[in-house]
Scaffold this motif. Structure first.
Motif, PDB file in Angstrom:
ATOM      1  N   HIS A  80      30.204   3.095 -33.907  1.00  0.00           N
ATOM      2  CA  HIS A  80      28.838   2.735 -34.131  1.00  0.00           C
ATOM      3  C   HIS A  80      28.145   2.762 -32.814  1.00  0.00           C
ATOM      4  CE1 HIS A  80      28.804   1.445 -38.379  1.00  0.00           C
ATOM      5  NE2 HIS A  80      29.945   1.003 -38.276  1.00  0.00           N
ATOM      6  N   GLY A  81      28.795   2.634 -31.639  1.00  0.00           N
ATOM      7  CA  GLY A  81      28.221   2.564 -30.348  1.00  0.00           C
ATOM      8  C   GLY A  81      28.120   3.931 -29.743  1.00  0.00           C
ATOM      9  N   GLY A  82      28.253   5.298 -30.760  1.00  0.00           N
ATOM     10  CA  GLY A  82      28.169   6.385 -30.291  1.00  0.00           C
ATOM     11  C   GLY A  82      29.416   6.971 -29.422  1.00  0.00           C
ATOM     12  N   LEU A  83      30.391   6.153 -29.714  1.00  0.00           N
ATOM     13  CA  LEU A  83      31.621   6.597 -28.692  1.00  0.00           C
ATOM     14  C   LEU A  83      32.791   6.955 -29.710  1.00  0.00           C
ATOM     15  CD1 LEU A  83      31.510   3.174 -26.449  1.00  0.00           C
ATOM     16  CD2 LEU A  83      30.723   5.584 -25.936  1.00  0.00           C
ATOM     17  N   PHE A  84      33.635   7.859 -29.214  1.00  0.00           N
ATOM     18  CA  PHE A  84      34.794   8.317 -29.841  1.00  0.00           C
ATOM     19  C   PHE A  84      35.999   7.851 -29.024  1.00  0.00           C
ATOM     20  CE2 PHE A  84      36.514  12.352 -32.279  1.00  0.00           C
ATOM     21  CZ  PHE A  84      37.192  11.577 -32.907  1.00  0.00           C
ATOM     22  N   ASN A  85      36.524   6.767 -29.685  1.00  0.00           N
ATOM     23  CA  ASN A  85      37.702   6.172 -29.046  1.00  0.00           C
ATOM     24  C   ASN A  85      39.002   6.579 -29.631  1.00  0.00           C
ATOM     25  OD1 ASN A  85      39.826   4.620 -27.864  1.00  0.00           O
ATOM     26  ND2 ASN A  85      39.208   2.620 -28.840  1.00  0.00           N
ATOM     27  N   ILE A  86      39.405   7.403 -28.877  1.00  0.00           N
ATOM     28  CA  ILE A  86      40.794   8.341 -29.351  1.00  0.00           C
ATOM     29  C   ILE A  86      41.975   7.711 -28.809  1.00  0.00           C
ATOM     30  CG2 ILE A  86      40.969  10.243 -27.831  1.00  0.00           C
ATOM     31  CD1 ILE A  86      41.250  11.822 -30.272  1.00  0.00           C
ATOM     32  N   GLY A  87      41.865   6.665 -28.015  1.00  0.00           N
ATOM     33  CA  GLY A  87      42.955   5.964 -27.411  1.00  0.00           C
ATOM     34  C   GLY A  87      43.566   4.710 -28.216  1.00  0.00           C
ATOM     35  N   GLY A  88      43.139   4.479 -29.345  1.00  0.00           N
ATOM     36  CA  GLY A  88      43.908   3.402 -30.167  1.00  0.00           C
ATOM     37  C   GLY A  88      45.318   3.323 -30.228  1.00  0.00           C
ATOM     38  N   GLU A  89      46.067   4.634 -29.990  1.00  0.00           N
ATOM     39  CA  GLU A  89      47.304   4.465 -30.061  1.00  0.00           C
ATOM     40  C   GLU A  89      47.705   3.893 -28.648  1.00  0.00           C
ATOM     41  OE1 GLU A  89      51.032   6.463 -31.820  1.00  0.00           O
ATOM     42  OE2 GLU A  89      48.988   6.265 -32.485  1.00  0.00           O
ATOM     43  N   GLY A  90      47.314   4.259 -27.587  1.00  0.00           N
ATOM     44  CA  GLY A  90      47.657   3.744 -26.385  1.00  0.00           C
ATOM     45  C   GLY A  90      47.379   2.126 -26.240  1.00  0.00           C
ATOM     46  N   GLN A  91      46.262   1.853 -26.698  1.00  0.00           N
ATOM     47  CA  GLN A  91      45.690   0.373 -26.726  1.00  0.00           C
ATOM     48  C   GLN A  91      46.638  -0.450 -27.702  1.00  0.00           C
ATOM     49  OE1 GLN A  91      41.832   1.295 -27.908  1.00  0.00           O
ATOM     50  NE2 GLN A  91      41.388   2.772 -26.221  1.00  0.00           N
ATOM     51  N   ALA A  92      47.029   0.133 -28.502  1.00  0.00           N
ATOM     52  CA  ALA A  92      47.878  -0.943 -29.542  1.00  0.00           C
ATOM     53  C   ALA A  92      49.219  -0.633 -28.793  1.00  0.00           C
ATOM     54  CB  ALA A  92      48.080   0.050 -30.877  1.00  0.00           C
ATOM     55  N   TYR A  93      49.771   0.124 -28.260  1.00  0.00           N
ATOM     56  CA  TYR A  93      51.037   0.233 -27.642  1.00  0.00           C
ATOM     57  C   TYR A  93      51.359  -0.633 -26.383  1.00  0.00           C
ATOM     58  CZ  TYR A  93      55.311   3.031 -26.788  1.00  0.00           C
ATOM     59  OH  TYR A  93      56.762   3.314 -26.503  1.00  0.00           O
ATOM     60  N   VAL A  94      50.062  -0.680 -25.789  1.00  0.00           N
ATOM     61  CA  VAL A  94      49.892  -1.710 -24.350  1.00  0.00           C
ATOM     62  C   VAL A  94      49.912  -2.986 -24.904  1.00  0.00           C
ATOM     63  CG1 VAL A  94      48.535  -2.631 -22.519  1.00  0.00           C
ATOM     64  CG2 VAL A  94      49.219  -0.124 -22.637  1.00  0.00           C
ATOM     65  N   ALA A  95      49.191  -2.928 -26.058  1.00  0.00           N
ATOM     66  CA  ALA A  95      49.026  -4.489 -26.578  1.00  0.00           C
ATOM     67  C   ALA A  95      50.305  -5.407 -26.861  1.00  0.00           C
ATOM     68  CB  ALA A  95      48.061  -4.552 -27.771  1.00  0.00           C
ATOM     69  N   GLY A  96      51.199  -4.316 -27.264  1.00  0.00           N
ATOM     70  CA  GLY A  96      52.602  -4.914 -27.771  1.00  0.00           C
ATOM     71  C   GLY A  96      52.988  -5.971 -26.481  1.00  0.00           C
ATOM     72  N   ILE A  97      52.796  -5.725 -25.272  1.00  0.00           N
ATOM     73  CA  ILE A  97      53.160  -6.697 -24.394  1.00  0.00           C
ATOM     74  C   ILE A  97      52.639  -7.996 -24.492  1.00  0.00           C
ATOM     75  CG2 ILE A  97      52.999  -7.200 -21.884  1.00  0.00           C
ATOM     76  CD1 ILE A  97      52.653  -4.133 -21.349  1.00  0.00           C
ATOM     77  N   GLY A  98      51.311  -7.966 -24.927  1.00  0.00           N
ATOM     78  CA  GLY A  98      50.805  -9.373 -25.200  1.00  0.00           C
ATOM     79  C   GLY A  98      50.991  -9.783 -26.393  1.00  0.00           C
ATOM     80  N   VAL A  99      51.964  -9.258 -27.425  1.00  0.00           N
ATOM     81  CA  VAL A  99      52.613  -9.888 -28.432  1.00  0.00           C
ATOM     82  C   VAL A  99      53.950 -10.236 -28.291  1.00  0.00           C
ATOM     83  CG1 VAL A  99      53.536  -9.581 -30.843  1.00  0.00           C
ATOM     84  CG2 VAL A  99      51.322  -8.486 -30.044  1.00  0.00           C
ATOM     85  N   ALA A 100      54.672  -9.475 -27.555  1.00  0.00           N
ATOM     86  CA  ALA A 100      56.282  -9.713 -27.012  1.00  0.00           C
ATOM     87  C   ALA A 100      56.207 -10.823 -26.152  1.00  0.00           C
ATOM     88  CB  ALA A 100      56.818  -8.485 -26.725  1.00  0.00           C
TER      89      ALA A 100
END
Length: 376
Positions: A80-100
């Motif tokens: 919607h902002g005209g951006l193609f975020n193809i890094g969801g894989e890495g963002q979810a991966y690093v976010a595992g630290i914030g969960v663990a």
């Protein structure tokens, strides 16, 4: 994002075109199944039965769909902002630290409903920070968001290997993973939800994060279509020049949009870590970040379309496992091919039938009584 062709009725744009793409994808997949000597009709029946034919299958389908709702929303927010975020894989991966980390710190002292808000905050924050860096690089340095987010996927993978092998792994353990959480770090299953319909989810890890995903979808709808920020994001996506002329700060919107997108992708980590594995392992994202791209495209970047699209891909994952078990000639690699065909037609070839459909509706509109141009 701007529409490349003539405007179509909403039911065509959001319903008919994705349905046609899906039907064509399954027809081509049927030819692949036929080529290996198996019946496409039997494979289709096994696909549906494995995903929706019994309680445990439905539980697994909705478990996978939960991951794809989060990542699909993340991609849609950036679109919607005209951006193609193809890094969801890495963002979810690093976010595992914030969960663990909240689970490791709190699970032995407090119940899950105390740990859960800290894990949500940690996942969203880590995902947002990881996505903010490519956003800042594009806003301030002109780096292309696609290239930087792809690169950050690899950086995230290397970072997580280091953390799980050298930092978070328990002493004396050989496996690259954290210790297993006790009850205070485990989300309850939603067996009662399907149990209300007389279904038993068995060992399926269908858990509370599914409801969180639905809440996130509603929040995204509110942000994009009911707030000033959402208006600015959509304006930037349609026309950056018009946004700048209107006084919208382009750099600010790019960074905020990427942070919101990363936060949504990051919350995906809650589902496998707290809801299934009850520990953080290598590769727990399992490609969900990339599937989210196809989910967002098929769902037309709208939460109401992303949810059924995510359930469709959940069906492909769960039903595909059933096919590979019941039909040995169709290997797991063949299932990946079928999933890839759906992604191909829902994503890369999403506009293949749009020009013809647009022309058809334009012709039908011109042929209606009263629409003809009056004679001069």
């Amino acid at each position: 994002m701007s529409v490349p062709y003539g405007k179509l009725p909403a039911w065509v744009d959001f319903g008919l075109i994705p349905l046609i793409n899906l039907v064509v994808a399954f027809l081509v997949a049927g030819l692949v199944v036929l080529a290996v000597g198996e019946s496409p009709l039997r494979a289709a029946a096994l696909l549906v039965e494995g995903a929706f034919g019994y309680g445990e299958g439905i539980g697994y389908t909705l478990y996978y769909a939960t991951n794809f709702i989060f990542t699909g929303l993340a991609v849609a927010m950036a679109f919607h902002g005209g951006l193609f975020n193809i890094g969801g894989e890495g963002q979810a991966y690093v976010a595992g630290i914030g969960v663990a980390l909240p689970c490791l710190w709190l699970d032995q002292y407090v119940p899950w409903f105390v740990t859960f808000p800290f894990a949500i905050l940690g996942a969203a924050l880590m995902g947002a920070v990881w996505a903010m860096i490519p956003g800042w690089l594009q806003a301030k340095r002109g780096s292309h968001i696609v290239i930087t987010t792809i690169m950050f996927n690899f950086i995230a993978s290397s970072l997580m290997v280091y953390l799980l092998v050298d930092v978070l792994k328990p002493a004396g353990s050989m496996a690259p993973q954290t210790r297993t959480f006790v009850e205070g770090g485990r989300l309850p299953k939603l067996d009662w939800l399907l149990g209300a319909f007389g279904l038993d989810i068995g060992g399926a890890p269908f858990n509370l994060s599914f409801l969180l995903a639905l809440i996130a979808a509603f929040v995204v709808w509110v942000i994009i279509w009911r707030t000033r920020l959402g208006y600015e994001i959509r304006t930037m996506g349609h026309s950056p020049k018009a946004a700048r002329y209107a006084g919208i700060r382009e750099n600010r919107i790019i960074i905020i949009t990427m942070m919101l997108s990363g936060a949504l992708a990051g919350m995906m980590a809650l589902n496998p870590i707290m809801g299934d594995q009850h520990r953080m392992q290598l590769d727990f994202v399992s490609g969900a970040g990339f599937v989210g791209i196809a989910v967002a495209l098929m769902g037309r970047s709208h939460p109401a379309g992303i949810i059924p699209a995510a359930i469709l891909f959940g069906m492909l994952y769960q039903g595909g496992a059933e096919i590979s078990f019941e039909m040995p000639e169709i290997s797991r690699d063949m299932i990946v091919i079928i999933q890839g065909l759906v992604i191909l037609f829902a994503g890369a070839l999403e506009n293949m039938f749009r020009p013809a459909i647009t022309s058809l509706f334009a012709t039908l509109g011109a042929a209606r009584p009263g629409t003809a141009k009056p004679a001069e």
